[in-house]
Design an enzyme around this catalytic site. Structure first.
Site, PDB file in Angstrom:
ATOM      1  N   TYR A  69       0.822  -1.209   0.000  1.00  0.00           N
ATOM      2  CA  TYR A  69       0.000   0.000   0.000  1.00  0.00           C
ATOM      3  C   TYR A  69       0.856   1.260   0.000  1.00  0.00           C
ATOM      4  O   TYR A  69       1.972   1.265   0.533  1.00  0.00           O
ATOM      5  CB  TYR A  69      -0.873   0.038   1.262  1.00  0.00           C
ATOM      6  CG  TYR A  69      -1.856  -1.091   1.405  1.00  0.00           C
ATOM      7  CD1 TYR A  69      -3.151  -0.972   0.910  1.00  0.00           C
ATOM      8  CD2 TYR A  69      -1.497  -2.270   2.044  1.00  0.00           C
ATOM      9  CE1 TYR A  69      -4.070  -2.013   1.050  1.00  0.00           C
ATOM     10  CE2 TYR A  69      -2.408  -3.323   2.182  1.00  0.00           C
ATOM     11  CZ  TYR A  69      -3.685  -3.180   1.686  1.00  0.00           C
ATOM     12  OH  TYR A  69      -4.581  -4.209   1.820  1.00  0.00           O
ATOM     13  N   ASP A  83     -10.009   6.055  10.482  1.00  0.00           N
ATOM     14  CA  ASP A  83      -9.741   6.694   9.194  1.00  0.00           C
ATOM     15  C   ASP A  83     -10.530   8.002   9.094  1.00  0.00           C
ATOM     16  O   ASP A  83     -11.233   8.398  10.029  1.00  0.00           O
ATOM     17  CB  ASP A  83     -10.045   5.752   8.023  1.00  0.00           C
ATOM     18  CG  ASP A  83     -11.508   5.315   7.963  1.00  0.00           C
ATOM     19  OD1 ASP A  83     -12.397   6.149   8.214  1.00  0.00           O
ATOM     20  OD2 ASP A  83     -11.769   4.136   7.669  1.00  0.00           O
ATOM     21  N   ARG A 176      -5.203   0.983   8.495  1.00  0.00           N
ATOM     22  CA  ARG A 176      -5.733   2.059   9.348  1.00  0.00           C
ATOM     23  C   ARG A 176      -5.437   1.790  10.823  1.00  0.00           C
ATOM     24  O   ARG A 176      -5.213   2.733  11.595  1.00  0.00           O
ATOM     25  CB  ARG A 176      -7.222   2.298   9.108  1.00  0.00           C
ATOM     26  CG  ARG A 176      -8.127   1.113   9.161  1.00  0.00           C
ATOM     27  CD  ARG A 176      -9.488   1.467   8.541  1.00  0.00           C
ATOM     28  NE  ARG A 176     -10.281   0.289   8.261  1.00  0.00           N
ATOM     29  CZ  ARG A 176     -11.340  -0.089   8.952  1.00  0.00           C
ATOM     30  NH1 ARG A 176     -11.755   0.644   9.981  1.00  0.00           N
ATOM     31  NH2 ARG A 176     -12.020  -1.161   8.618  1.00  0.00           N
TER      32      ARG A 176
END
Length: 304
Positions: A69, A83, A176
């Site tokens: 990511y 988030d 997250r």
């Protein structure tokens, strides 16, 4: 298998659920059986592996692949979802006092095997229910920490309170939650503000197509479309002769024979004794087998 079975690499846009994207791809391709191998949150973008036709039977082979990511976290604010979509639960201006070396060190300390508590708003089960269902009712899910592996994590840019980073992680890792925990390590807390999945195992988002171009990608045999054994490059491969095909077709085992190494490996590919074997006739996927006692036993057979 047919040309209607395979793997399609899709670049998911923001503000759509993974399920929405799969429905869109299904309509574009005009196929009934289609699925994906790993959900992305609606605000996230990036690689979604879409299994088409009989390839949906192979979903379990893809779930264990590591994921990579590019992400951005914002220091000084925690949310109930970990988030940017969540409600603020705490704010702390202490991020103004942080120096870049401390930030980089906190990220580096997370590399390796560790334990992670999933976000309250996640699909994990708690007390027989999905955690997000409990959280939406105002309850606090009792989620146990799970072992995760951060294969690589590195800060790519610091513009406080925003910190950009890249990470390669084991399946089941929540980025997250990773941002949340690093924020707590540093003191002022944090939440994830942006997330883009760049790779799953040997597949990269640069080779993916948009959902609306799915039909063209398959029709033109673009790099986003991986039919047959091209969709399983991390598996070992064994070519079958005519006699062996008949044995496999009826569910019988064959001798191990000459098993070829994978064309591409992944950072945490199982060793040869446990990794499944793709049984092929030229480029046609005949079956997926497991190796035991010098023989190959078909687990999923695709040949008619």
């Amino acid at each position: 298998m047919t040309t209607e079975a395979g793997l399609l690499l899709v670049d998911k846009p923001a503000e759509a659920t993974s399920h929405d994207i799969i429905l869109r791809v299904r309509r574009r391709l005009g196929v009934r059986r289609i699925g994906h191998t790993g959900t992305l949150d609606p605000f996230a973008t990036g690689l979604l592996l879409s299994l088409v036709g009989s390839f949906t039977r192979l979903a379990d082979l893809y779930h264990g692949l590591p994921k990579s990511y590019d992400a951005t976290m914002v220091l000084g604010r925690e949310t109930d979802t970990d988030d940017l979509t969540g409600r603020t639960v705490s704010e702390d201006a202490g991020w103004r006092e942080l120096d870049t070396e401390a930030i980089r060190a906190s990220f580096a300390a997370r590399e390796g095997v560790g334990r992670q508590v999933p976000p309250s708003y996640s699909a994990r089960h708690a007390g027989g229910e999905r955690a997000y269902a409990l959280a939406r009712r105002g309850e606090r899910p009792a989620l146990e920490a799970r072992e995760v592996t951060i294969q690589e994590i590195a800060v790519t840019d610091i513009d406080l309170p925003r910190v950009r980073f890249r990470a390669s992680v084991s399946t089941g890792t929540y980025v997250r939650a990773l941002a949340r925990d690093i924020g707590r390590d540093l003191g002022p807390g944090a939440h994830l503000a942006a997330l883009r999945r760049t790779a799953i195992g040997p597949f990269g988002v640069d080779d993916a197509t948009s959902p609306d171009a799915a039909r063209e990608a398959v029709a033109e045999a673009s790099i986003a479309w991986r039919p047959e054994v091209a969709a399983l490059p991390w598996l070992r491969r064994r070519e079958l002769n005519d006699e062996e095909r008949d044995e496999i077709r009826y569910g019988r085992s064959v001798e191990r024979g000459d098993v070829l190494p994978p064309s591409r490996s992944t950072p945490d590919s199982p060793d040869g004794s446990t990794n499944p074997v793709a049984l092929c006739a030229s480029d046609e996927l005949f079956a997926v087998a497991e190796e035991r006692d010098g023989r190959l036993y078909p687990k999923k057979v695709f040949a008619a």
